[in-house]
Design an enzyme around this catalytic site. Structure first.
Site, PDB file in Angstrom:
ATOM      1  N   CYS A 128       0.854  -1.199   0.000  1.00  0.00           N
ATOM      2  CA  CYS A 128       0.000   0.000   0.000  1.00  0.00           C
ATOM      3  C   CYS A 128       0.889   1.248   0.000  1.00  0.00           C
ATOM      4  O   CYS A 128       1.930   1.264   0.656  1.00  0.00           O
ATOM      5  CB  CYS A 128      -0.866   0.041   1.256  1.00  0.00           C
ATOM      6  SG  CYS A 128      -1.847  -1.418   1.539  1.00  0.00           S
ATOM      7  N   LYS A 163       3.443  -9.624   3.407  1.00  0.00           N
ATOM      8  CA  LYS A 163       3.392  -9.862   1.956  1.00  0.00           C
ATOM      9  C   LYS A 163       4.373  -8.930   1.261  1.00  0.00           C
ATOM     10  O   LYS A 163       4.169  -7.719   1.216  1.00  0.00           O
ATOM     11  CB  LYS A 163       1.973  -9.643   1.422  1.00  0.00           C
ATOM     12  CG  LYS A 163       1.836 -10.017  -0.049  1.00  0.00           C
ATOM     13  CD  LYS A 163       0.380 -10.093  -0.486  1.00  0.00           C
ATOM     14  CE  LYS A 163       0.267 -10.671  -1.879  1.00  0.00           C
ATOM     15  NZ  LYS A 163      -1.142 -10.839  -2.292  1.00  0.00           N
ATOM     16  N   THR A 191       2.280  -8.194  -6.863  1.00  0.00           N
ATOM     17  CA  THR A 191       2.372  -7.920  -8.306  1.00  0.00           C
ATOM     18  C   THR A 191       3.584  -7.057  -8.669  1.00  0.00           C
ATOM     19  O   THR A 191       4.102  -6.313  -7.848  1.00  0.00           O
ATOM     20  CB  THR A 191       1.096  -7.199  -8.788  1.00  0.00           C
ATOM     21  OG1 THR A 191       0.888  -6.052  -7.960  1.00  0.00           O
ATOM     22  CG2 THR A 191      -0.110  -8.113  -8.715  1.00  0.00           C
TER      23      THR A 191
END
Length: 300
Positions: A128, A163, A191
């Site tokens: 984020c 993550k 990603t």
């Protein structure tokens, strides 16, 4: 034949789970997939308040995969706790909640709210944009990652999985920072940042200009990063990135992942996760592997 794996003290019936953001909380998929067959369901990202996500268009197909710039649209922790957790509790599978936020305080609020909920693990999405750091992701600076991991560890009642973003110079530096700060496990890779341009309109295909690339094209990068990280840290790794078949999943296990997560393939083949579970079992039978743990890191 034993397919059970253990991650941070939590036993999964098999090493196959869903990747966050590709499976909702399993509601839409439960018509196609017996969720009882999965080692775990990893939910879409949950924030402290509802997030509208990015403007559209926010998904584009590319060679070997897709780009997405959804922007972590989600209904917020209140709706999630009331609706999604009770739904998942009907099934015999582990529940891993993906947590996102724009500030450390946002993450801590969700982590504390989940402390009393019947969920098994928390996956912390550090890709984020960190508003305090000028929108660089929490997971792109080792000291930032160390800081957020250690703060979450002081509040979390469940084991935490960090993550990791692949959009860094050295993935092992990030992995070491997360481990040193007390992370119980790692999931990787998130990603890879990509872009697509419409040459006829001379415009960006995604409203956000860039998006996260997922799908089969990123698998070799993901396998390499999992292998490198498995050589560097002692905590378990959940491998993901372009897994479409049981063969792909086994490649990640051999590279050193203790479990795997299936993402973009759910959109193409809603049965993918269960087919991969069955394919791993078939592989174990074929090669006389008694315990799936014997495959973890077994590449030579």
């Amino acid at each position: 034949m034993n397919t059970k794996v253990e991650i941070a003290g939590v036993t999964l019936k098999n090493p196959v789970m869903t990747a966050s953001g590709t499976f909702g909380s399993g509601m839409e998929y439960s018509e196609f997939v017996d969720l009882n067959r999965l080692g775990a369901v990893v939910t879409k990202g949950v924030a402290n308040v509802p997030w509208p996500g990015n403007p559209t268009p926010r998904v584009a197909e590319v060679y070997g995969g897709m780009l997405n710039a959804i922007g972590l649209q989600n209904p917020g922790i209140d709706v999630f706790a009331e609706r999604d957790i009770p739904f998942l509790k009907q099934y015999d599978t582990k529940i891993i909640v993906n947590v996102c936020g724009k500030t450390v305080e946002d993450y801590l609020e969700v982590v504390e709210r989940l402390g009393d909920e019947p969920v098994d693990m928390l996956e912390i999405n550090v890709s984020c944009p960190n508003v305090k750091e000028g929108a660089i992701a929490f997971g792109q600076k080792a000291d930032c990652l160390y800081d957020i991991t250690s703060q979450i560890k002081t509040k979390a009642k469940q084991p935490i999985i960090m993550k990791l973003s692949p959009n860094v110079t050295d993935i092992t530096e990030m992995a070491r920072a997360a481990e040193a700060a007390g992370a119980d496990a790692l999931s990787m890779i998130n990603t890879i940042t990509g872009m697509k341009i419409d040459i006829n309109r001379r415009k960006f295909v995604l409203a956000n200009k860039t998006g996260g690339m997922s799908g089969p094209a990123i698998k070799p990068v993901a396998v390499r990063m999992v292998y490198q990280t498995a050589q560097t840290v002692k905590i378990p790794i959940i491998g993901m990135g372009g897994i479409a078949t049981a063969e792909d999943a086994i490649e990640f296990l051999l590279a050193g992942a203790s479990a795997v997560a299936v993402g973009a393939m759910n959109f193409i083949n809603p049965y993918a996760t269960v087919e991969i579970v069955e394919g791993i079992e078939a592989y174990m039978k074929k090669y006389g592997v008694e315990d799936v743990k014997d495959l973890i890191g077994a590449v030579e």
